[in-house]
Design a protein around this motif. Structure first.
Motif, PDB file in Angstrom:
ATOM      1  N   ILE A 141       0.866  -1.391   0.128  1.00 21.90           N
ATOM      2  CA  ILE A 141      -0.016   0.022  -0.008  1.00 21.90           C
ATOM      3  C   ILE A 141       0.971   1.242  -0.043  1.00 21.90           C
ATOM      4  O   ILE A 141       0.696   2.132  -0.812  1.00 21.90           O
ATOM      5  N   ALA A 142       1.904   1.189   0.766  1.00 24.67           N
ATOM      6  CA  ALA A 142       2.749   2.360   0.964  1.00 24.67           C
ATOM      7  C   ALA A 142       3.788   2.603  -0.370  1.00 24.67           C
ATOM      8  O   ALA A 142       3.726   3.764  -0.879  1.00 24.67           O
ATOM      9  N   GLU A 143       3.947   1.519  -0.901  1.00 18.49           N
ATOM     10  CA  GLU A 143       4.493   1.510  -2.228  1.00 18.49           C
ATOM     11  C   GLU A 143       3.778   2.172  -3.283  1.00 18.49           C
ATOM     12  O   GLU A 143       3.950   2.895  -4.066  1.00 18.49           O
ATOM     13  N   LYS A 145       1.103   3.945  -3.064  1.00 21.96           N
ATOM     14  CA  LYS A 145       1.131   5.789  -2.890  1.00 21.96           C
ATOM     15  C   LYS A 145       1.991   6.397  -3.341  1.00 21.96           C
ATOM     16  O   LYS A 145       1.808   7.555  -4.056  1.00 21.96           O
ATOM     17  N   GLU A 148       1.551   6.636  -7.296  1.00 17.64           N
ATOM     18  CA  GLU A 148       0.275   7.529  -7.220  1.00 17.64           C
ATOM     19  C   GLU A 148       0.693   8.769  -7.400  1.00 17.64           C
ATOM     20  O   GLU A 148       0.261   9.647  -8.178  1.00 17.64           O
ATOM     21  N   GLU A 149       1.732   9.251  -6.408  1.00 18.97           N
ATOM     22  CA  GLU A 149       2.304  10.549  -6.277  1.00 18.97           C
ATOM     23  C   GLU A 149       3.098  10.687  -7.644  1.00 18.97           C
ATOM     24  O   GLU A 149       2.898  11.891  -8.114  1.00 18.97           O
ATOM     25  N   LYS A 152       0.459  11.623 -10.538  1.00 20.40           N
ATOM     26  CA  LYS A 152      -0.049  12.584 -10.095  1.00 20.40           C
ATOM     27  C   LYS A 152       0.677  13.992 -10.348  1.00 20.40           C
ATOM     28  O   LYS A 152       0.481  15.030 -11.156  1.00 20.40           O
ATOM     29  N   ARG A 187      -9.207   3.410  -5.353  1.00 16.51           N
ATOM     30  CA  ARG A 187      -8.247   3.709  -4.374  1.00 16.51           C
ATOM     31  C   ARG A 187      -6.987   4.245  -5.014  1.00 16.51           C
ATOM     32  O   ARG A 187      -6.206   4.700  -4.320  1.00 16.51           O
ATOM     33  N   HIS A 188      -6.529   3.869  -6.333  1.00 19.88           N
ATOM     34  CA  HIS A 188      -5.344   4.294  -7.060  1.00 19.88           C
ATOM     35  C   HIS A 188      -5.837   4.849  -8.220  1.00 19.88           C
ATOM     36  O   HIS A 188      -5.412   4.215  -9.377  1.00 19.88           O
TER      37      HIS A 188
END
Length: 225
Positions: A141-143, A145, A148-149, A152, A187-188
């Motif tokens: 999950i942390a990876e 994120k 995702e950034e 973005k 979620r992603h």
């Protein structure tokens, strides 16, 4: 040129898929494609062991040159055929740096994905722990994120910027694999947007795993991630 190449590969394997995409991007169709079955143990056959003593796929041969690491094959193809097909290493220094960073960071994403998806397969039943499962899922999950950034804030639409590069060749199969195992698009959203935007790219469409085409419905192992 491509007639001197042999690629032994397995359907759905992200490392194999990277090489298939790279070959398409460099217009190297016509190579000797040997599709093997993991389920039947064909990756451990003598045919594979003759050029890859680890019995792993992909296994690639160009003339008398042997490369069995997917990152190495992709880099080799771009280096040897830089003036053929699509250029996969950008000229811009900033984009090139970003490409290499994302390309090799992709190994971290792939490992954290594998730690979740293959935990029960790799770890004997008596050695499994709920705490390890929880830790692996939290790490993935942390990876995600982080990616995702990147998508973005990055100059996009590709991982290194405005051009499709080796970063996309090597990372896209892992991202597609995540969604194959039920990763939640809501979620992603940026990762999902990237995944869906490249489905129709000729090199990706032409190499979409045949087993996925036969069975479009994937699994839901990652639905809560």
């Amino acid at each position: 040129m491509a007639k001197d190449m042999t690629l032994m590969w397995g359907s759905g394997s992200p490392p194999c898929w990277k090489v298939l995409i790279a070959l398409e991007e460099k217009n190297l169709q016509g190579y000797n494609s040997v599709l093997l079955s993991f389920e039947k143990g064909e990756h451990k056959s003598q045919q594979v062991l003759d050029i890859n003593p680890r019995g792993q796929l992909p296994s690639f041969k160009h003339g008398d040159r042997i490369l069995n690491e997917s990152y190495g094959v992709c880099s080799y193809l771009e280096s040897q055929f830089k003036n053929q097909g699509n250029k996969l290493i950008p000229e811009c220094g900033a984009e090139q740096a970003r490409m290499y960073q994302r390309m090799y960071e992709g190994q971290t994403l792939a490992q954290k994905m594998a730690d979740v998806i293959y935990y029960n397969w790799k770890v004997p039943e008596g050695e499994r722990h709920d705490s390890a499962v929880k830790r692996n899922r939290e790490a993935l999950i942390a990876e995600l994120k982080i990616w995702e950034e990147y998508l973005k804030k990055g100059p996009g639409p590709y991982l290194a910027g405005k051009d499709f590069t080796l970063a996309d060749v090597t990372v896209y199969p892992s991202i597609a694999y995540l969604f194959r195992f039920g990763l939640c698009e809501k979620r992603h959203p940026k990762v999902a947007e990237y995944y869906n935007s490249l489905k129709s790219r000729p090199s990706i469409k032409a190499t979409w795993p045949p087993t996925w085409l036969e069975s479009p419905q994937g699994q839901d192992l990652l639905k809560d991630i």
